[in-house]
Structures are given as C-alpha cells and as structure tokens.
Design an enzyme around this catalytic site. Structure first.
Site, PDB file in Angstrom:
ATOM      1  CE  LYS A   1      89.613  43.349 160.648  1.00  0.00           C
ATOM      2  NZ  LYS A   1      88.697  42.202 160.843  1.00  0.00           N
ATOM      3  CG  ASN A   2      88.200  42.631 164.520  1.00  0.00           C
ATOM      4  OD1 ASN A   2      87.741  42.787 163.374  1.00  0.00           O
ATOM      5  ND2 ASN A   2      89.125  41.731 164.807  1.00  0.00           N
TER       6      ASN A   2
ATOM      7  CB  CYS B   1      87.062  31.926 155.965  1.00  0.00           C
ATOM      8  SG  CYS B   1      87.801  32.098 157.574  1.00  0.00           S
TER       9      CYS B   1
ATOM     10  NE  ARG C   1      86.455  32.977 161.616  1.00  0.00           N
ATOM     11  CZ  ARG C   1      86.755  34.231 161.284  1.00  0.00           C
ATOM     12  NH1 ARG C   1      87.318  34.479 160.122  1.00  0.00           N
ATOM     13  NH2 ARG C   1      86.500  35.218 162.110  1.00  0.00           N
TER      14      ARG C   1
ATOM     15  CG  ASP D   1      92.902  38.725 165.105  1.00  0.00           C
ATOM     16  OD1 ASP D   1      92.753  37.626 164.540  1.00  0.00           O
ATOM     17  OD2 ASP D   1      91.953  39.470 165.417  1.00  0.00           O
TER      18      ASP D   1
ATOM     19  NE  ARG E   1      88.573  41.267 154.991  1.00  0.00           N
ATOM     20  CZ  ARG E   1      88.481  40.178 155.749  1.00  0.00           C
ATOM     21  NH1 ARG E   1      89.092  39.077 155.390  1.00  0.00           N
ATOM     22  NH2 ARG E   1      87.776  40.176 156.848  1.00  0.00           N
TER      23      ARG E   1
HETATM   24  N1  EPU Z   1      83.356  29.172 167.153  1.00  0.00           N
HETATM   25  C1  EPU Z   1      82.472  28.101 167.133  1.00  0.00           C
HETATM   26  N2  EPU Z   1      81.134  28.381 167.147  1.00  0.00           N
HETATM   27  C2  EPU Z   1      80.637  29.634 167.174  1.00  0.00           C
HETATM   28  C3  EPU Z   1      81.543  30.721 167.192  1.00  0.00           C
HETATM   29  C4  EPU Z   1      82.894  30.452 167.189  1.00  0.00           C
HETATM   30  O1  EPU Z   1      82.888  26.947 167.112  1.00  0.00           O
HETATM   31  O2  EPU Z   1      79.410  29.793 167.181  1.00  0.00           O
HETATM   32  C5  EPU Z   1      84.806  28.926 167.163  1.00  0.00           C
HETATM   33  C6  EPU Z   1      85.536  29.464 165.943  1.00  0.00           C
HETATM   34  O3  EPU Z   1      85.460  28.569 164.859  1.00  0.00           O
HETATM   35  C7  EPU Z   1      86.932  29.669 166.468  1.00  0.00           C
HETATM   36  C8  EPU Z   1      86.688  30.081 167.933  1.00  0.00           C
HETATM   37  O4  EPU Z   1      85.374  29.656 168.239  1.00  0.00           O
HETATM   38  O5  EPU Z   1      87.627  28.467 166.443  1.00  0.00           O
HETATM   39  C9  EPU Z   1      86.770  31.579 168.206  1.00  0.00           C
HETATM   40  O6  EPU Z   1      86.071  32.300 167.223  1.00  0.00           O
HETATM   41  P1  EPU Z   1      85.339  33.681 167.476  1.00  0.00           P
HETATM   42  O7  EPU Z   1      83.890  33.490 167.312  1.00  0.00           O
HETATM   43  O8  EPU Z   1      85.824  34.304 168.736  1.00  0.00           O
HETATM   44  O9  EPU Z   1      85.870  34.525 166.244  1.00  0.00           O
HETATM   45  P2  EPU Z   1      85.052  35.626 165.489  1.00  0.00           P
HETATM   46  O10 EPU Z   1      84.160  36.311 166.450  1.00  0.00           O
HETATM   47  O11 EPU Z   1      84.470  35.065 164.245  1.00  0.00           O
HETATM   48  C10 EPU Z   1      86.680  37.606 165.962  1.00  0.00           C
HETATM   49  C11 EPU Z   1      87.492  38.560 165.123  1.00  0.00           C
HETATM   50  C12 EPU Z   1      88.627  37.800 164.465  1.00  0.00           C
HETATM   51  C13 EPU Z   1      89.486  37.187 165.572  1.00  0.00           C
HETATM   52  C14 EPU Z   1      88.628  36.288 166.471  1.00  0.00           C
HETATM   53  C15 EPU Z   1      89.379  35.723 167.654  1.00  0.00           C
HETATM   54  C16 EPU Z   1      85.853  40.197 164.478  1.00  0.00           C
HETATM   55  C17 EPU Z   1      85.025  40.828 163.414  1.00  0.00           C
HETATM   56  N3  EPU Z   1      86.622  39.172 164.125  1.00  0.00           N
HETATM   57  O12 EPU Z   1      86.192  36.613 165.058  1.00  0.00           O
HETATM   58  O13 EPU Z   1      89.401  38.737 163.743  1.00  0.00           O
HETATM   59  O14 EPU Z   1      90.533  36.435 165.017  1.00  0.00           O
HETATM   60  O15 EPU Z   1      87.499  37.044 166.967  1.00  0.00           O
HETATM   61  O16 EPU Z   1      89.910  36.729 168.438  1.00  0.00           O
HETATM   62  O17 EPU Z   1      85.834  40.654 165.609  1.00  0.00           O
HETATM   63  C18 EPU Z   1      90.861  39.476 162.042  1.00  0.00           C
HETATM   64  O18 EPU Z   1      90.623  40.645 162.416  1.00  0.00           O
HETATM   65  O19 EPU Z   1      91.778  39.199 161.233  1.00  0.00           O
HETATM   66  C19 EPU Z   1      90.039  38.394 162.573  1.00  0.00           C
HETATM   67  C20 EPU Z   1      89.967  37.188 161.993  1.00  0.00           C
END
Ligand code: EPU
Length: 423
Positions: free
Chosen positions: A22-23, A116, A121, A304, A396
């Site tokens: 998915k990701n 969320c 996030r 995850d 999802r």
């Molecule tokens: N964060 C910030 N600022 C930003 C971006 C992130 O503070 O601009 C923080 C977030 O709040 C969090 C941390 O950094 O505390 C890491 O977040 P990240 O941005 O890496 O998460 P994401 O990119 O939104 C992806 C996956 C998630 C997975 C996370 C961590 C996708 C579509 N989603 O989310 O997947 O948990 O990386 O590995 O790739 C899931 O599949 O169930 C899922 C939530």
C-alpha cells in the site's frame, strides 16, 4: 458497516501470498502526476486507499482504471490542481499529490490533513522543503495553496525523518531546475521503490535508501511502468499470525530483505523461520518469550507493526516492554486488547505487557488500520468469538484479509452491523 467475527483458538496452517505494498503504491500513483501520458503500475493491491487515490487522480483529470492487479493512469489531460478536503480527510496520503502538482503544474491546492487517530501528524517538513525550492505557500480556509513558476533545486535538511515528506520532496525535485539534496531523508524501502520507478522514467536520483538523496532536475519524465514492491507490513502481520496461533504458514513473496528488525524480534520470541522452495515457512509451537521493542525509522522496528507485535506479546510467558517513538498516540489498541483479557499498562509512550495464558473473545472496536490488524491477530488466538467492529479500517490496507486467513484455516466471517442508534 461491516464487522468481522473471528472464532479463535485454531492454529493457522496453509499458504499466504503477500500483495503489493500500500505505502509504495500510493506514492507511485501520485508520481504519475509528474508525467504526461499513459502510466502502468502492476502488483497493485486491491485496497480502499488505492481506490481513494484513484478517485483523487480522477478529480485531477488523470483518468485511471484497474484491471486485476494493474492500474493504468493516463495523465495526458490532467489539469486539475485541487486535492479536496473530502478525499484528504479519508486518506492522509492524498497529501502526496502536493509535490507532483507544484512541480508539474506550478500550482496546487491541497487540503490540510489535520490530526488523526494515531497522532497530530503535521506536514510542516513537506512545506519547508517545497519553500526551499522556491514555492510560495499560503494557508487559506484549511487548504495549502502552493505556487511556483519552476521549482529550483535546493539543499533541504529535514528536522525529522518523514516518509511521505521525503517522497513529496523527491518527486518535486525531479522536475526542478538544478540539483536538490535532501538530508535526513527517510530510508524506507517504499521510498527506494518510488525512486527506482522515477529513475526508470528518466529521473536523476542518487542515494535512495540512504539518509542523503540527491536529485538532479530534468525537464520531463516519461510515463511510469513499474511493479509495486511486496508489502513488508502485510508480510510481518502474517508472520505474527503464524506465531500467535502456534501454526505454520508458508508465506510467498515476503520481502525478507526489508524485514530484518521484525524477523529478529520474532525469532527472539521463539517464532521459527525456514526458507523452502515453496516459500518462507513461519511457525511456532509454544507461548512467545518476552521481547522488548522500540519503534524507529527504517531500518528500525516499524511503527506499522508495533500493534501486531503487542498482540503477540499479550500472550508472552513473562513481561515485555514496547516503546513507540514515531507517533504520539499509537496505543489505541491497548484498551481493546484489555477487553480480550490482556494485561497492559501504558505510561506515556511505553507499554508494559505482562503475558497472560489465554485471551478470551469479546466485542472490540478498531480505531485505525494497524490497530485493527492487531485485534484480528489477538482474536485468532483468543478462546471463543471476537466481534471486531469498524472493519473498514482493515480494508484500507489488507487485501482480502478474511479470505487469506480463511484459506489457512481461520474461522473469520464478515457480518453487517447496524449503524449506531439504529436497531
Ligand atoms: N512529522 C512532522 N512533520 C512533518 C511530517 C511528519 O512532525 O512534516 C512527524 C509525524 O507527525 C510523525 C513522524 O514525523 O510523528 C513520522 O511521520 P511520517 O511523515 O514518516 O509518516 P507519514 O509519511 O505520514 C508513512 C506511512 C505510515 C507510517 C509512517 C511511519 C504512508 C502513506 N504512510 O506516514 O503508514 O506509519 O510513514 O513509518 O506511507 C499505515 O500504513 O498504517 C501508516 C500509518
């Protein structure tokens, strides 16, 4: 609304094939917006999030259709600029349209995702990187409005490791003028898969899979033609399913090379792994031994899979400590596991899991995707029936989970549940 009813207590024995990730699929679909023409992605999982991304592409004018595990995305007429609130609120990954839209169209209007179930996030790092590349960003009426004539390459040091943030910036940098260097980049395999697809389409990217990614901008990319990597989180979930039911699953297409931290922890817990010509055989005979774990960015233990490991630890023969470092609110499964009889205490970002001999079926509620998977796993091991409501979370991110588990001997059925307040 559907619920799942799981009758637990039977070891899972059989074969499970792992679907595309998915990701990885979601950013790859967004990346098609960087191109003009007919893109093709294969090994795409049949998931609600993938359909939501398809709807977003539709609203942007990128016609797409699915045939079996393939998605064809035609971006020739993609002139839209807006990712509306209605879509972003159901799937945060919609924010992945931001980088490609600014880079290719010079303008994007993307709804702010908001908090969320697992945490606040924010997307400040995505915005900081785009600004460094010359994007003018204003926030209006809950939307990020981003504008740039042509992005300029920049050196960007991310304050923290962000997966979709890195992906957004790499995609934007592909069409920028000059060279971008992204420091403290995410090293997740899904980032590497995206970069590989972009490289095959003509992008000049080096360092994917390391903490520094360098992107030399090009004027245009050809359409993508890429096979999505297998889903390491789905694979890890089925490994736990074998362990928690003390069964034996033969898992095919498990991306073992991306699961070192997970396999290491499962082995410590007593789960056995054997590579055979038919696939990876994962089995367990006894109650799991206690293992402590701390989540971290790749190659650390993935957040995850934290909830799923906690389900396994609920039955450990001692006491285990689980620490979540990525999201501030990712223990929503704990009260639900307690309803099944687990003994778990949470203080801040740390959970102490004292193993119990047996879990017992109950009514529980899924709060997010991975919490739902954790509840299914616990239910498979529990005595009696567990009713898991809000199963749409599971749809999802887990392709045909009830069928895959059913084929390995699990007793899982879907039932409809009256909406709250209705009889
Ligand atoms: N964060 C910030 N600022 C930003 C971006 C992130 O503070 O601009 C923080 C977030 O709040 C969090 C941390 O950094 O505390 C890491 O977040 P990240 O941005 O890496 O998460 P994401 O990119 O939104 C992806 C996956 C998630 C997975 C996370 C961590 C996708 C579509 N989603 O989310 O997947 O948990 O990386 O590995 O790739 C899931 O599949 O169930 C899922 C939530």
């Amino acid at each position: 609304m559907d619920k799942l009813v799981v009758t637990g207590g039977r070891p899972l024995v059989g074969r499970v094939r792992i679907s595309g990730a998915k990701n990885a699929a979601l950013p790859l679909m967004a990346a098609c917006l960087l191109t003009r023409g007919k893109n093709r992605l294969t090994n795409v999982p049949g998931l609600r999030d993938v359909r939501t991304m398809g709807r977003l592409l539709d609203t942007l004018g990128a016609k797409n259709h699915t045939r079996k595990d393939r998605i064809y995305i035609d971006t020739a007429e993609a002139r839209g600029e807006e990712a509306p609130y209605e879509l972003v609120k159901t799937m945060r990954a919609s924010v992945l349209a931001l980088g490609p839209l600014v880079a290719r169209r010079g303008r994007a209007r993307v709804s702010l995702p908001g908090g969320c179930a697992i945490g606040e996030r924010p997307i400040d790092q995505h915005l900081k990187g785009l600004e460094a590349m010359g994007t003018k960003i204003v926030l209006e009426e809950g939307y990020v409005v981003a504008e740039a004539k042509r992005l300029k390459g920049a050196e960007i040091s991310l304050d923290l490791v962000t997966v979709t943030g890195t992906e957004n910036l790499v995609m934007a940098a592909c069409l920028a003028k000059g060279t971008s260097v992204i420091k403290n980049a995410a090293r997740e395999p899904e980032v590497v898969d995206l970069c590989q697809a972009l490289i095959n389409a003509g992008a000049r990217i080096s360092g994917a899979g390391t903490a520094t990614i360098t992107v030399e901008g090009v004027d245009e990319l050809s359409p993508l033609d890429h096979r999505v990597m297998p889903d390491r989180i789905e694979a890890g979930t089925y490994m736990v399913a074998a362990g928690i039911t003390r069964g034996e699953l033969t898992i095919t297409e498990a991306p073992l090379e991306h699961l070192s931290a997970v396999v290491g922890k499962l082995k410590e817990a007593g789960v056995r792994f054997q590579q055979t010509p038919k696939g990876l055989v994962v089995s367990a005979r006894r109650a799991p031994k206690p293992v402590n774990l701390i989540t971290g960015p790749y190659p650390g233990f993935p957040t995850d899979l934290q909830a799923q490991l906690m389900a396994l630890m609920a039955l450990n023969n001692g006491s285990a400590v689980v620490q979540e470092t990525i999201f501030e609110n990712r223990f929503m499964h704990v009260p639900e596991l307690r309803r099944l009889g687990a003994d778990i205490e949470v203080t801040g970002s740390t959970a102490v899991v004292k193993g119990v001999r047996q879990l017992k079926g109950a009514k529980v509620m899924a709060t997010d995707l991975r919490a739902s998977a954790c509840l299914v796993l616990a239910a498979l091991a529990a005595e009696g029936d567990t009713h898991i409501s809000r199963v749409y979370h599971l749809d999802r991110g887990y392709e045909k989970i009830d069928q895959k588990l059913g084929a390995a001997g699990a007793k899982v059925r879907r039932a409809s549940e009256p909406a709250p307040g209705k009889k």
